[in-house]
Each structure stands twice: as structure tokens, then as C-alpha cells.
Design a protein around this motif. Sequence first.
Motif, PDB file in Angstrom:
ATOM      1  N   LEU A 111      -8.094   0.521   1.690  1.00 13.97           N
ATOM      2  CA  LEU A 111      -7.283   0.019   0.578  1.00 13.97           C
ATOM      3  C   LEU A 111      -6.938   1.098  -0.450  1.00 13.97           C
ATOM      4  N   ARG A 114      -3.387   1.084  -1.705  1.00 14.21           N
ATOM      5  CA  ARG A 114      -3.072  -0.051  -2.573  1.00 14.21           C
ATOM      6  C   ARG A 114      -3.678   0.145  -3.959  1.00 14.21           C
ATOM      7  N   SER A 120      -3.198  -3.593  -5.478  1.00 11.81           N
ATOM      8  CA  SER A 120      -4.427  -4.367  -5.311  1.00 11.81           C
ATOM      9  C   SER A 120      -4.698  -5.299  -6.482  1.00 11.81           C
ATOM     10  N   SER A 128     -13.018  -9.666  -1.740  1.00  9.11           N
ATOM     11  CA  SER A 128     -11.581  -9.551  -1.538  1.00  9.11           C
ATOM     12  C   SER A 128     -11.235  -8.222  -0.870  1.00  9.11           C
ATOM     13  N   ARG A 131     -12.006  -8.662   2.784  1.00  9.69           N
ATOM     14  CA  ARG A 131     -11.042  -9.558   3.424  1.00  9.69           C
ATOM     15  C   ARG A 131      -9.716  -8.840   3.688  1.00  9.69           C
ATOM     16  N   ARG A 132      -9.234  -8.107   2.676  1.00 10.28           N
ATOM     17  CA  ARG A 132      -7.968  -7.387   2.841  1.00 10.28           C
ATOM     18  C   ARG A 132      -8.116  -6.261   3.866  1.00 10.28           C
ATOM     19  N   ALA A 135      -7.964  -7.553   7.364  1.00  7.64           N
ATOM     20  CA  ALA A 135      -6.591  -7.865   7.764  1.00  7.64           C
ATOM     21  C   ALA A 135      -5.849  -6.607   8.201  1.00  7.64           C
ATOM     22  N   ILE A 136      -6.111  -5.483   7.507  1.00  9.09           N
ATOM     23  CA  ILE A 136      -5.470  -4.222   7.882  1.00  9.09           C
ATOM     24  C   ILE A 136      -5.972  -3.764   9.250  1.00  9.09           C
ATOM     25  N   SER A 168      -0.746   0.020   7.527  1.00  9.46           N
ATOM     26  CA  SER A 168      -0.683  -0.844   6.349  1.00  9.46           C
ATOM     27  C   SER A 168       0.424  -0.402   5.397  1.00  9.46           C
TER      28      SER A 168
END
Length: 511
Positions: A111, A114, A120, A128, A131-132, A135-136, A168
Motif C-alpha cells: 500500500l 496509496r 489510503s 484495513s 484487507r486492502r 485484494a492487491i 495495483s
Amino acid sequence: MTAAPHAAASSGVAVRGVSKRFGSTQALHAVDFEVQPGEVVGLMGANGAGKSTLVNVLVGAVRPDKGVMAIDGRACAPSSPREAIAAGIVAIHQATDRAGAPGLTVAETLLLDRFADGRSGFFVSPASIRRRAAAIAELAGFSLALDRDFADIGPAERQLVAIARALSADARVLIFDEPTASLSSAEAARLFDVIEALAAKGLAIVYISHRTQDLKRLARRVVVLRGGRVVAGFRPPIDFSATLQAMIGRPVASAHPDARAPSGPAILETRGIRLRAGAPPIDLALRAGEVTAITGPLGAGKSRLLLTLFGAIAPVAGEMQLNARSWRPRSPADAIAAGVHLAAEDRRRTTFVPPDWPGGSLSASIALPHLRRWFPHGFLMPAVERGAALNAIRSLGIHASGPDARLDTLSGGNQQKVVLARWLAERPRVLLLDEPFQGVDVGARADIAAAVRRLVDVAALVTASDPEEALEVADRIFVLDAAGLRPFACDAEPRARESFSPTGSKDGRLD
């Protein structure tokens, strides 16, 4: 770089007529290059061929003097890597340690982009972030240990992190620069699966490598650069003997075009030595007036073999002979006294002293290993040191202000010549050179190769990861890989990439 709508094909990335000069060096000459979505294009070329400059143009790190570029048929002229990433072009470099930072988890690393651009949000929680990040990773199509510290994962996992970060960011063009250089065979196979899956999703992929086995597996096309020009292009079935010939600009032989074949007795010989437990035995004979080169993958043991011959590491089995007598050096000092000299791979760590120290000059650096022999009573004679340095400057073409020049003021090629001069100052019987062309320009490389080939009474053993470099200097060439040592052929390929982790090795590995 100016841009024009007609610069490229209808999709993918393309450059047309790209040229770039650095001072007196023309790095690129009117290069045309393109990659279509779903295509893996191999980019080959010797050191100095222009590969890095072309990649730097694609990723916005270098502005070309002439030429145009387009992505998906639209004009594009990125002036920075950030602009290139925004346009969908991302490079995955060999040095994957920069894909993250120690102290960050893998999830936090995924991340980073982001966090940097504010996507973010202001408030984030560990849940969080995880979780993110998951997903990536799912978007990239592979699993990662999200809670591990980035510093604790290996090079293969770091590459997956770099790929996931690129996807991403909506990358449409991925550039891989020698991605398997530090991977085992299993890790490389996993990476190949990932790259093939990415191409199947429609990404355009540039794959830079000297390793024909990689390109046989992945490439739909191979483009060869030489001297900053595109000199050849190949489609399957790719003739890799022809690609190597295109890289070096002459018909390919298994050694230097003026190869010699001395028939005298071996000066240094190994019989069944094993570099580590379970490794295959190595039989090798080195003769005076002959240059032998060993190429092969990282981790195969090239550097370890030279360190063993130099007395820095003991073999686990087998025997060695020097001048037809059993020989087992207890230390590098024993080897030097016997006339076996090693110029190690990392010249800064193994040869240079801090520039402000007394040994930081050209003349002092050359004299350092020979002080006891040259000055047995402990009284240094600057005239002797300067004389050796002046001889080296003349014979090797070292560009320096004089014998007192500091090494940190010299170019990489001239620094490497000083390293060679150090070990030629006392004529060796056996000269071991570990990657002597690393970080050296083409002109200095030719000077070093010529100097080594002039050693008619010395047995020289050179390691070179680049087969083109081995071809330039050697009378005989071998490949060392997990299967052992075997003669080099034009299509010779490492059968496997094995790694081991002796104490004190760089990144836990010793080539």
C-alpha cells in the motif's frame, strides 16, 4: 521527446526513431521498438549495448534527444518515472530490495503507493491495511505472507511484491530486468508462471535477460541491441546461436577467435573437488599461456571456486595440485606466496581503502599486498611504489593524473585496471579474476581483456556472468551450474539454479 500520434502501432507501447547521446557516447541510434498487449518480448544485448538507456526512456528516467513514443496508440512522453507509472509503464528491477523497506510488513509495502498519493485516506487501521493488501495480492493472482516484515522475505517474494504494486497502479506495460539473476530454479519457474499469466491477461511485457533458457520459455519475439542499434529480431523457433552472434557482431565460436591451446603440463589442477556438501565434483586444469573462463548462473559457485583456489575457503572433498604437487593453501597469504593471485568481484570491499588513508592512492593500492616482499625491513620506499604504478599506467592504459591519484577520482574502468595492476605487479603463476568486467565500459573491458591475453607465462581463470564477456577473453569456456562443470557451447544453458548461504556471503548467497 516529441510525440506524434502515428508513433506506434494501434496498441501496446512503442518508440520510433529514438536516439540519445551522453557526451561523446551515442547510447541509442534511431531505435524502433514495440511490444503488443499479451506479448512477451525478450530484449538482449551485451553490456553497453543500450538496453538500460532504452528502458530508462520507456520509464521516463531519460529524455531522448530524438524520437517519439506512444501507449495504446496515443502519444506519450513521460518526463519522470512517476509520469510513466501514471501512463501504465512500470519496471521491475533486479535489485528488489527497493520494492519496500525494513520495518514495514508486506501488507504495508503493497500500500506504499496509496499512502504516498493520499488514496489510503487519513485514518487507517491494521485490519484495513491487511484487507486492502489482500485484494492487491489477489489481483496479482498469487498469495503473499502479508504480516511478515519486508526485510525477512527473499528475492522471489520481493519480486512478487513489486509486481503486485505495479498491478495495483494499473500497469499495462511491465519491464523485467534480469529477474531470475538471484532466484533458484523453483523460484524462477514460479516467476515464469506469473509472467505468463500476466501476459494472458493482456499486459505487454519486456523481458531483459542474457539467459536463453528464460527466453525459450517466455518470449514470443527477441530483439537484439548492439552499439545502441537494433541489429536483429527473432521469432520462434528462436535460433539462440544467431542471437549470440548478433550480440557480439561476429560468428560465434566456443572461445576467443585467436584461441590458443597450450599443451604443457597444468600449473594448477583440481581433481574431484566439491565446493559444498552434495555439490558435483569439479575437475579443472589451468595451463600457462591459456585463459580459461567460467560462466553460469548466480549461486552456482563461480566465486566460491576462485576463493577455494585462493585459500579463502576449503573444499569439502577432492584434491588440488600446484606445479604437480599436492596443494592445500591454508590462507590467501599461502596462495599469494605460491604465486596464486585473486582479484575479487567487489573491488571496493576487497581492494580499496578509504581515500584519505595512506593506502588510498593508486601507487599504494598496487603495492599493498606486496609490502613484506618489497620492503622486508619495514622501511617503505615511495620511489619503488611509484615506479610500479607508472609501469601499470603505461602498460594498462590507466587514465589518471599520476601515481599519487586517489582511486575514488578514477572511473570504474580505470579502478578495475588498478585492481589488475595490483596482482600483476608481482608476476603470478596463476591469476584468478572474478567478474573483472563488472561496471566497466566497453573500452576498458577491451584493454583488460587484451592485458590478460598477453600473459603468455601465466595461467588465467576468469569468471563472467555475461557469455559475451567470456567469449571476448577466453581460450576455453566452461559453464558451471547445479549439474557441475561442462564445456561451453553456443546453446549451453544452466540446467538449474541452486543457491546456498555460507557465512559472510552477500545477501546470504555466494556465487
